[in-house]
Design an enzyme around this catalytic site. Structure first.
Site, mmCIF file in Angstrom:
data_model
loop_
_atom_site.group_PDB
_atom_site.id
_atom_site.type_symbol
_atom_site.label_atom_id
_atom_site.label_comp_id
_atom_site.label_asym_id
_atom_site.label_seq_id
_atom_site.Cartn_x
_atom_site.Cartn_y
_atom_site.Cartn_z
ATOM 1 N N CYS A 155 -27.704 -11.287 18.788
ATOM 2 C CA CYS A 155 -28.824 -11.724 20.250
ATOM 3 C C CYS A 155 -29.990 -12.088 19.948
ATOM 4 C CB CYS A 155 -28.078 -11.392 21.680
ATOM 5 S SG CYS A 155 -29.400 -11.517 22.556
ATOM 6 N N CYS A 206 -31.931 -10.440 22.392
ATOM 7 C CA CYS A 206 -32.077 -9.015 22.795
ATOM 8 C C CYS A 206 -32.958 -8.192 21.378
ATOM 9 C CB CYS A 206 -30.901 -8.228 22.035
ATOM 10 S SG CYS A 206 -29.622 -9.159 23.510
#
Length: 145
Positions: free
Chosen positions: A68, A71
């Site tokens: 991600c 993230c």
């Protein structure tokens, strides 16, 4: 003298500490490692119950995955938050890829997702990467900080 239970990030032992001395660099009674490291601890299926139920301070969990992009970009902000907010808040990270059962139980729909727990119960949730000032403001709105 009041006391506060806090989980050790290394061995997951529950430690009862004098509340007014949380900021004095306490060490775990079992493994002798620092209770607060200025870094988020890892939550796994094996330690999730201990981390959520044995910490009397709020626990903020960053639900993330290695693939991600948002993230990854949020990770340094979360690390900075750990340095600034401990010992008032325990920061932890849950890798949703390797802990899919926990992520499913928490109904993680998007990542990154931040979940704030108090005494084992979810009290607030925030999806998406945010800057540190916004994170602190959100925590303050939840009565944490």
């Amino acid at each position: 003298m009041s006391t506060t239970n806090v989980t050790c990030p290394k061995c997951n032992a529950k430690n009862r500490l004098p509340t007014e001395r949380l900021g004095d660099g306490p060490k775990c009674g079992k493994c002798k490692k620092p209770i607060f490291t200025g870094k988020p601890m890892d939550i796994t299926a094996a330690n999730v119950a201990a981390v959520l139920n044995h910490n009397e301070i709020p626990v903020l969990v960053d639900c993330w995955a290695p693939w991600c992009g948002p993230c990854k970009s949020f990770a340094p902000t979360f690390e900075q938050a750990a340095r600034e907010l401990e010992p008032n808040v325990r920061l932890a990270k849950l890798n949703t890829e390797t802990n899919q059962q926990v992520a499913g139980r928490w109904k993680i729909r998007s990542i990154p997702t931040l979940i704030l727990f108090k005494q084992g119960r979810e009290i607030a949730r925030l999806s998406g990467a945010v800057a540190l000032p916004q994170l602190k403001q959100w925590l303050s709105q939840q009565g944490v900080g």
